[in-house]
Motif scaffolding. Structure first.
Motif, PDB file in Angstrom:
ATOM      1  N   LYS A  15       0.892  -1.160   0.000  1.00 51.24           N
ATOM      2  CA  LYS A  15       0.000   0.000   0.000  1.00 51.24           C
ATOM      3  C   LYS A  15       0.925   1.202   0.000  1.00 51.24           C
ATOM      4  O   LYS A  15       1.527   1.525   1.012  1.00 51.24           O
ATOM      5  CB  LYS A  15      -0.887   0.027   1.244  1.00 51.24           C
ATOM      6  CG  LYS A  15      -1.906  -1.079   1.301  1.00 51.24           C
ATOM      7  CD  LYS A  15      -2.745  -0.983   2.559  1.00 51.24           C
ATOM      8  CE  LYS A  15      -3.647  -2.180   2.682  1.00 51.24           C
ATOM      9  NZ  LYS A  15      -4.408  -2.153   3.925  1.00 51.24           N
ATOM     10  N   LEU A  16       1.069   1.843  -1.166  1.00 54.76           N
ATOM     11  CA  LEU A  16       2.005   2.952  -1.310  1.00 54.76           C
ATOM     12  C   LEU A  16       1.289   4.209  -1.778  1.00 54.76           C
ATOM     13  O   LEU A  16       0.351   4.145  -2.571  1.00 54.76           O
ATOM     14  CB  LEU A  16       3.101   2.594  -2.321  1.00 54.76           C
ATOM     15  CG  LEU A  16       3.974   1.380  -1.990  1.00 54.76           C
ATOM     16  CD1 LEU A  16       4.945   1.106  -3.131  1.00 54.76           C
ATOM     17  CD2 LEU A  16       4.722   1.586  -0.690  1.00 54.76           C
ATOM     18  N   LEU A  17       1.769   5.338  -1.289  1.00 50.62           N
ATOM     19  CA  LEU A  17       1.266   6.655  -1.665  1.00 50.62           C
ATOM     20  C   LEU A  17       2.422   7.456  -2.247  1.00 50.62           C
ATOM     21  O   LEU A  17       3.507   7.489  -1.659  1.00 50.62           O
ATOM     22  CB  LEU A  17       0.699   7.367  -0.434  1.00 50.62           C
ATOM     23  CG  LEU A  17       0.325   8.843  -0.578  1.00 50.62           C
ATOM     24  CD1 LEU A  17      -0.844   9.012  -1.542  1.00 50.62           C
ATOM     25  CD2 LEU A  17      -0.014   9.425   0.795  1.00 50.62           C
ATOM     26  N   ASP A  23       8.792   9.628  -4.393  1.00 56.61           N
ATOM     27  CA  ASP A  23       7.802   8.610  -4.028  1.00 56.61           C
ATOM     28  C   ASP A  23       7.411   7.795  -5.258  1.00 56.61           C
ATOM     29  O   ASP A  23       7.300   6.567  -5.196  1.00 56.61           O
ATOM     30  CB  ASP A  23       6.532   9.247  -3.457  1.00 56.61           C
ATOM     31  CG  ASP A  23       6.711   9.949  -2.132  1.00 56.61           C
ATOM     32  OD1 ASP A  23       7.729   9.723  -1.450  1.00 56.61           O
ATOM     33  OD2 ASP A  23       5.809  10.741  -1.773  1.00 56.61           O
ATOM     34  N   VAL A  27       7.193   3.638  -6.365  1.00 50.48           N
ATOM     35  CA  VAL A  27       6.026   2.988  -6.953  1.00 50.48           C
ATOM     36  C   VAL A  27       6.401   2.373  -8.296  1.00 50.48           C
ATOM     37  O   VAL A  27       6.086   1.212  -8.577  1.00 50.48           O
ATOM     38  CB  VAL A  27       4.857   3.991  -7.100  1.00 50.48           C
ATOM     39  CG1 VAL A  27       3.739   3.406  -7.957  1.00 50.48           C
ATOM     40  CG2 VAL A  27       4.333   4.412  -5.731  1.00 50.48           C
ATOM     41  N   ARG A  49      -9.879  11.260 -12.096  1.00 47.53           N
ATOM     42  CA  ARG A  49      -9.132  10.083 -11.638  1.00 47.53           C
ATOM     43  C   ARG A  49      -8.836   9.154 -12.813  1.00 47.53           C
ATOM     44  O   ARG A  49      -9.700   8.876 -13.632  1.00 47.53           O
ATOM     45  CB  ARG A  49      -9.932   9.342 -10.582  1.00 47.53           C
ATOM     46  CG  ARG A  49      -9.235   8.073 -10.085  1.00 47.53           C
ATOM     47  CD  ARG A  49      -9.986   7.428  -8.976  1.00 47.53           C
ATOM     48  NE  ARG A  49      -9.689   8.185  -7.761  1.00 47.53           N
ATOM     49  CZ  ARG A  49     -10.166   7.879  -6.568  1.00 47.53           C
ATOM     50  NH1 ARG A  49     -10.972   6.861  -6.421  1.00 47.53           N
ATOM     51  NH2 ARG A  49      -9.834   8.586  -5.511  1.00 47.53           N
ATOM     52  N   LEU A  75      -3.706   0.783  -9.294  1.00 50.11           N
ATOM     53  CA  LEU A  75      -3.002   2.051  -9.195  1.00 50.11           C
ATOM     54  C   LEU A  75      -3.965   3.128  -9.655  1.00 50.11           C
ATOM     55  O   LEU A  75      -4.654   2.956 -10.668  1.00 50.11           O
ATOM     56  CB  LEU A  75      -1.767   2.041 -10.102  1.00 50.11           C
ATOM     57  CG  LEU A  75      -0.992   3.359 -10.250  1.00 50.11           C
ATOM     58  CD1 LEU A  75      -0.332   3.759  -8.935  1.00 50.11           C
ATOM     59  CD2 LEU A  75       0.050   3.239 -11.361  1.00 50.11           C
ATOM     60  N   HIS A  76      -4.060   4.222  -8.892  1.00 54.21           N
ATOM     61  CA  HIS A  76      -4.864   5.336  -9.380  1.00 54.21           C
ATOM     62  C   HIS A  76      -4.173   6.660  -9.107  1.00 54.21           C
ATOM     63  O   HIS A  76      -3.394   6.792  -8.172  1.00 54.21           O
ATOM     64  CB  HIS A  76      -6.301   5.313  -8.822  1.00 54.21           C
ATOM     65  CG  HIS A  76      -6.430   5.707  -7.397  1.00 54.21           C
ATOM     66  ND1 HIS A  76      -6.502   4.798  -6.379  1.00 54.21           N
ATOM     67  CD2 HIS A  76      -6.533   6.922  -6.816  1.00 54.21           C
ATOM     68  CE1 HIS A  76      -6.631   5.432  -5.227  1.00 54.21           C
ATOM     69  NE2 HIS A  76      -6.652   6.725  -5.466  1.00 54.21           N
ATOM     70  N   ASP A  78      -5.072  10.777  -8.789  1.00 63.23           N
ATOM     71  CA  ASP A  78      -6.106  11.775  -8.561  1.00 63.23           C
ATOM     72  C   ASP A  78      -5.655  13.117  -9.132  1.00 63.23           C
ATOM     73  O   ASP A  78      -4.487  13.296  -9.469  1.00 63.23           O
ATOM     74  CB  ASP A  78      -6.403  11.911  -7.067  1.00 63.23           C
ATOM     75  CG  ASP A  78      -7.087  10.669  -6.513  1.00 63.23           C
ATOM     76  OD1 ASP A  78      -7.968  10.119  -7.203  1.00 63.23           O
ATOM     77  OD2 ASP A  78      -6.740  10.244  -5.398  1.00 63.23           O
ATOM     78  N   GLU A 132      -0.631  12.820  -6.985  1.00 63.47           N
ATOM     79  CA  GLU A 132      -1.171  11.986  -5.918  1.00 63.47           C
ATOM     80  C   GLU A 132      -1.519  10.640  -6.529  1.00 63.47           C
ATOM     81  O   GLU A 132      -2.467  10.528  -7.306  1.00 63.47           O
ATOM     82  CB  GLU A 132      -2.406  12.596  -5.269  1.00 63.47           C
ATOM     83  CG  GLU A 132      -2.904  11.775  -4.100  1.00 63.47           C
ATOM     84  CD  GLU A 132      -4.076  12.394  -3.355  1.00 63.47           C
ATOM     85  OE1 GLU A 132      -4.796  11.648  -2.687  1.00 63.47           O
ATOM     86  OE2 GLU A 132      -4.283  13.631  -3.450  1.00 63.47           O
ATOM     87  N   ARG A 134      -1.788   6.294  -5.760  1.00 67.51           N
ATOM     88  CA  ARG A 134      -1.891   5.239  -4.749  1.00 67.51           C
ATOM     89  C   ARG A 134      -1.804   3.880  -5.436  1.00 67.51           C
ATOM     90  O   ARG A 134      -2.522   3.623  -6.396  1.00 67.51           O
ATOM     91  CB  ARG A 134      -3.204   5.342  -3.986  1.00 67.51           C
ATOM     92  CG  ARG A 134      -3.308   6.602  -3.167  1.00 67.51           C
ATOM     93  CD  ARG A 134      -4.677   6.736  -2.509  1.00 67.51           C
ATOM     94  NE  ARG A 134      -4.869   8.070  -1.989  1.00 67.51           N
ATOM     95  CZ  ARG A 134      -4.492   8.476  -0.781  1.00 67.51           C
ATOM     96  NH1 ARG A 134      -3.914   7.625   0.032  1.00 67.51           N
ATOM     97  NH2 ARG A 134      -4.690   9.706  -0.393  1.00 67.51           N
ATOM     98  N   ARG A 136      -1.978  -0.264  -4.601  1.00 66.48           N
ATOM     99  CA  ARG A 136      -2.417  -1.208  -3.569  1.00 66.48           C
ATOM    100  C   ARG A 136      -2.533  -2.595  -4.170  1.00 66.48           C
ATOM    101  O   ARG A 136      -3.127  -2.778  -5.233  1.00 66.48           O
ATOM    102  CB  ARG A 136      -3.767  -0.779  -3.023  1.00 66.48           C
ATOM    103  CG  ARG A 136      -4.272  -1.689  -1.950  1.00 66.48           C
ATOM    104  CD  ARG A 136      -5.549  -1.194  -1.367  1.00 66.48           C
ATOM    105  NE  ARG A 136      -5.915  -2.085  -0.270  1.00 66.48           N
ATOM    106  CZ  ARG A 136      -6.912  -1.872   0.531  1.00 66.48           C
ATOM    107  NH1 ARG A 136      -7.653  -0.799   0.402  1.00 66.48           N
ATOM    108  NH2 ARG A 136      -7.182  -2.732   1.484  1.00 66.48           N
TER     109      ARG A 136
END
Length: 153
Positions: A15-17, A23, A27, A49, A75-76, A78, A132, A134, A136
């Protein structure tokens, strides 16, 4: 610890942001060689998104013999204002792409451009108000048929 015991140890789902380029490099490293169906990517203009589902190669789960795993992941991004794709047919929903890298190029901070680069020249370019993202893991895990390899000149 013996190899047999170490191999049976449970893996934690990722679970990465990502909120900046550094960052996103982490990912991207976890997503190198993920396979993505064209039909498993989509952009919602109303939600700003962009989402993709993939089968990522779990580089962190491989052993000394090169046996690895694939994991289902999402993966998304925003704050996406525009999404462009080129180098592959968007109508070919069952087409499969191999993700090589995900990068961010700041333009007028904090806005910029996210680039998803696929093997064979395919690309998705996202214009974002700010970065941004994410990542998961979604729970599905299976043995990989082979460890991905790349020719380096």
């Amino acid at each position: 610890m013996t190899d047999a015991i170490a191999h049976k140890a449970p893996m934690t789902d990722l679970k990465l942001l990502a909120l900046d380029s550094e960052d996103l490099e982490i990912v991207s490293a976890h997503l190198q060689d993920a396979v993505v169906r064209v039909g498993d990517m989509g952009y919602s203009k109303a939600d700003k998104r962009f989402v993709l589902l993939m089968n990522r190669y779990a580089w962190e789960a491989g052993d000394a013999r090169g046996r690895g795993q694939r994991k289902r992941a999402g993966l998304h991004f925003d704050h996406v204002t525009v999404a462009h794709a080129d180098g592959f047919d968007l109508k070919s929903k069952d087409g499969v792409l191999e993700l090589l890298a995900v990068t961010f190029e700041p333009k007028d901070a904090p806005s910029g451009e996210v680039l998803l680069t696929f093997a064979g020249g395919g690309r998705v370019r996202l214009e974002v108000e700010c970065l941004e993202a994410r990542l998961r893991d979604l729970g599905g895990v299976w043995a990989a048929k082979a460890q991905p390899k790349h020719d380096v000149d």
